[in-house]
Design an enzyme around this catalytic site. Structure first.
Site, PDB file in Angstrom:
ATOM      1  N   ASN A  84       0.769  -1.168  -0.033  1.00  0.00           N
ATOM      2  CA  ASN A  84      -0.064  -0.041  -0.031  1.00  0.00           C
ATOM      3  C   ASN A  84       0.869   1.244   0.134  1.00  0.00           C
ATOM      4  O   ASN A  84       1.552   1.671   1.092  1.00  0.00           O
ATOM      5  CB  ASN A  84      -0.832  -0.085   1.118  1.00  0.00           C
ATOM      6  CG  ASN A  84      -1.689   1.237   1.359  1.00  0.00           C
ATOM      7  OD1 ASN A  84      -1.786   2.116   0.432  1.00  0.00           O
ATOM      8  ND2 ASN A  84      -2.332   1.537   2.659  1.00  0.00           N
ATOM      9  N   LYS A 112       0.101   4.077  -0.285  1.00  0.00           N
ATOM     10  CA  LYS A 112      -0.468   5.451   0.232  1.00  0.00           C
ATOM     11  C   LYS A 112      -0.321   6.735  -0.618  1.00  0.00           C
ATOM     12  O   LYS A 112      -0.136   6.271  -1.988  1.00  0.00           O
ATOM     13  CB  LYS A 112      -0.092   5.632   1.808  1.00  0.00           C
ATOM     14  CG  LYS A 112      -0.063   4.280   2.614  1.00  0.00           C
ATOM     15  CD  LYS A 112       0.115   4.748   3.849  1.00  0.00           C
ATOM     16  CE  LYS A 112       0.295   3.535   4.864  1.00  0.00           C
ATOM     17  NZ  LYS A 112       0.028   3.681   6.303  1.00  0.00           N
ATOM     18  N   HIS A 118      -9.587   0.953   4.653  1.00  0.00           N
ATOM     19  CA  HIS A 118      -8.299   1.073   5.439  1.00  0.00           C
ATOM     20  C   HIS A 118      -8.637   2.148   6.785  1.00  0.00           C
ATOM     21  O   HIS A 118      -9.217   3.107   6.621  1.00  0.00           O
ATOM     22  CB  HIS A 118      -7.290   1.726   4.578  1.00  0.00           C
ATOM     23  CG  HIS A 118      -5.881   1.681   4.897  1.00  0.00           C
ATOM     24  ND1 HIS A 118      -5.477   2.630   5.748  1.00  0.00           N
ATOM     25  CD2 HIS A 118      -4.809   0.754   4.851  1.00  0.00           C
ATOM     26  CE1 HIS A 118      -4.261   2.334   6.502  1.00  0.00           C
ATOM     27  NE2 HIS A 118      -3.899   1.404   5.723  1.00  0.00           N
ATOM     28  N   GLU A 166      -7.063   4.517   7.832  1.00  0.00           N
ATOM     29  CA  GLU A 166      -6.738   6.031   7.419  1.00  0.00           C
ATOM     30  C   GLU A 166      -7.898   6.456   6.630  1.00  0.00           C
ATOM     31  O   GLU A 166      -8.181   7.718   7.059  1.00  0.00           O
ATOM     32  CB  GLU A 166      -5.434   6.171   6.623  1.00  0.00           C
ATOM     33  CG  GLU A 166      -4.298   5.864   7.600  1.00  0.00           C
ATOM     34  CD  GLU A 166      -3.004   5.308   6.627  1.00  0.00           C
ATOM     35  OE1 GLU A 166      -2.850   5.433   5.182  1.00  0.00           O
ATOM     36  OE2 GLU A 166      -1.868   4.918   7.403  1.00  0.00           O
ATOM     37  N   GLU A 201      -5.303  -5.174  10.591  1.00  0.00           N
ATOM     38  CA  GLU A 201      -4.220  -3.996  11.006  1.00  0.00           C
ATOM     39  C   GLU A 201      -4.671  -3.566  12.138  1.00  0.00           C
ATOM     40  O   GLU A 201      -5.603  -2.489  12.117  1.00  0.00           O
ATOM     41  CB  GLU A 201      -4.447  -3.197   9.574  1.00  0.00           C
ATOM     42  CG  GLU A 201      -4.002  -3.685   8.391  1.00  0.00           C
ATOM     43  CD  GLU A 201      -3.422  -2.824   7.478  1.00  0.00           C
ATOM     44  OE1 GLU A 201      -2.359  -2.701   6.851  1.00  0.00           O
ATOM     45  OE2 GLU A 201      -4.004  -1.526   7.377  1.00  0.00           O
ATOM     46  N   GLY A 249       2.374   2.096  10.997  1.00  0.00           N
ATOM     47  CA  GLY A 249       3.441   3.431  10.571  1.00  0.00           C
ATOM     48  C   GLY A 249       3.882   3.648  12.023  1.00  0.00           C
ATOM     49  O   GLY A 249       4.652   4.882  11.823  1.00  0.00           O
ATOM     50  N   SER A 299       3.569  -2.190  10.339  1.00  0.00           N
ATOM     51  CA  SER A 299       4.916  -2.193  10.701  1.00  0.00           C
ATOM     52  C   SER A 299       5.559  -3.571  10.481  1.00  0.00           C
ATOM     53  O   SER A 299       6.492  -3.690  10.869  1.00  0.00           O
ATOM     54  CB  SER A 299       5.198  -1.773  11.997  1.00  0.00           C
ATOM     55  OG  SER A 299       4.728  -0.331  12.342  1.00  0.00           O
TER      56      SER A 299
HETATM   57  C1  PEP Z   1      -0.745  -0.061   5.826  1.00  0.00           C
HETATM   58  O1  PEP Z   1      -0.711   1.192   5.396  1.00  0.00           O
HETATM   59  O2  PEP Z   1      -1.636  -0.734   5.563  1.00  0.00           O
HETATM   60  C2  PEP Z   1       0.401  -0.468   6.782  1.00  0.00           C
HETATM   61  C3  PEP Z   1       0.176  -1.288   7.465  1.00  0.00           C
HETATM   62  O3  PEP Z   1       1.383   0.508   6.918  1.00  0.00           O
HETATM   63  P1  PEP Z   1       2.763   0.196   7.602  1.00  0.00           P
HETATM   64  O4  PEP Z   1       3.138  -1.169   7.122  1.00  0.00           O
HETATM   65  O5  PEP Z   1       3.619   1.454   7.413  1.00  0.00           O
HETATM   66  O6  PEP Z   1       2.639   0.177   9.125  1.00  0.00           O
END
Ligand code: PEP
Length: 255
Positions: free
Chosen positions: A9, A11, A97, A99, A169, A175, A216
């Site tokens: 992803n 983003k 997601h 976000e 998640e 992040g 992460s």
């Molecule tokens: C994500 O954007 O779905 C995500 C898991 O980000 P990160 O790997 O940076 O934590």
């Protein structure tokens, strides 16, 4: 046997030129490991780069996905992108997601509508669920994540449900550099997510749906997740922007 699936992803990162550069830096290695169906790799760039990335990946086993879409299929919805536009250029779409839920007010009801529209237009949804830190610390993970799964799959037929990918998640892990533990994520996926699917459908469906861990994930910690029996891959944010890191994560998914 569930085929592992690793999705990057990106983003809101990478211009079209930068997207081209990133794909070129990892395409051959990703294509080799995706050959023979050992693992499914999906790249999810910003909308504007999707056609370019799809053209670069044509003829390889690497798939392309979008990061969002709207549930209506056309009309006066300024700034939105519709499923019939996406399915010309990509195969997957990330829906719900955290976000999007956090910054753009997406609700469980909207997520459910988007999933239905995506399925109707032959897009494969990657549906994100996960609890926040306060919910995690107060023992609400099971109720909250289970509720998100039930709401997302409301009125979705069993055969369609089997083709949906879920990304677990935990919001506190996205992040932040503070990943969940492999065992902790495995427990939420096995008990809560597959448990909700078994209640909604049956045990065979719960076992057929692929569930990724996201939050992460790095080349350093990925083995811990992929060693878990309930985890079928990863949704990767930050590390998907670095070719060597994303290649290493995808390599680790090949069993
Ligand atoms: C994500 O954007 O779905 C995500 C898991 O980000 P990160 O790997 O940076 O934590």
């Amino acid at each position: 046997m569930r085929t592992p699936i690793v999705a990057g992803n990106w983003k809101m990162n990478k211009s079209i030129a930068e997207a081209r550069e990133l794909v070129n830096a990892m395409r051959d290695e990703l294509a080799r490991m995706g050959a023979g169906g050992k693992t499914q790799v999906v790249l999810c760039p910003p909308f504007i780069s999707i056609p370019e990335v799809a053209a670069l990946l044509k003829g390889t086993p690497i798939s392309v996905g979008a990061q969002n879409m709207f549930w209506e299929t056309k009309g006066a919805f300024t700034g939105e992108i519709a499923a019939p536009m996406l399915n010309e250029v990509c195969e997957y779409v990330i829906i719900g997601h955290s976000e999007r839920r956090q910054y753009f007010g997406e609700t469980d009801e909207g997520v459910n509508k988007k999933i239905k529209t995506a399925l109707a237009h032959h897009l494969k949804p990657i549906v994100c669920v996960g609890e926040n830190l306060a919910q995690n610390e107060t023992g609400q993970t099971q109720a909250f994540v289970g509720g998100q799964v039930r709401a997302a799959f409301k009125d979705i037929a069993r055969d369609d449900a089997r083709g949906i990918v879920i990304a677990y998640e935990p919001i506190w892990a996205i992040g932040t550099g503070k990943a969940a533990s492999g065992a902790g994520a495995n427990a939420v996926i096995g008990l809560t997510i597959r448990g909700a699917l078994a209640d909604l459908y049956d045990e065979a469906t719960a076992q057929a749906v692929r569930v990724q861990y996201g939050g992460s994930v790095t080349p350093k910690n990925v083995a811990e997740f992929f060693a878990q029996p309930e985890i079928d891959g990863a949704l990767v944010g930050g590390a998907s922007l670095v070719a060597a890191d994303f290649v290493a994560i995808c390599k680790a998914s090949v069993k």
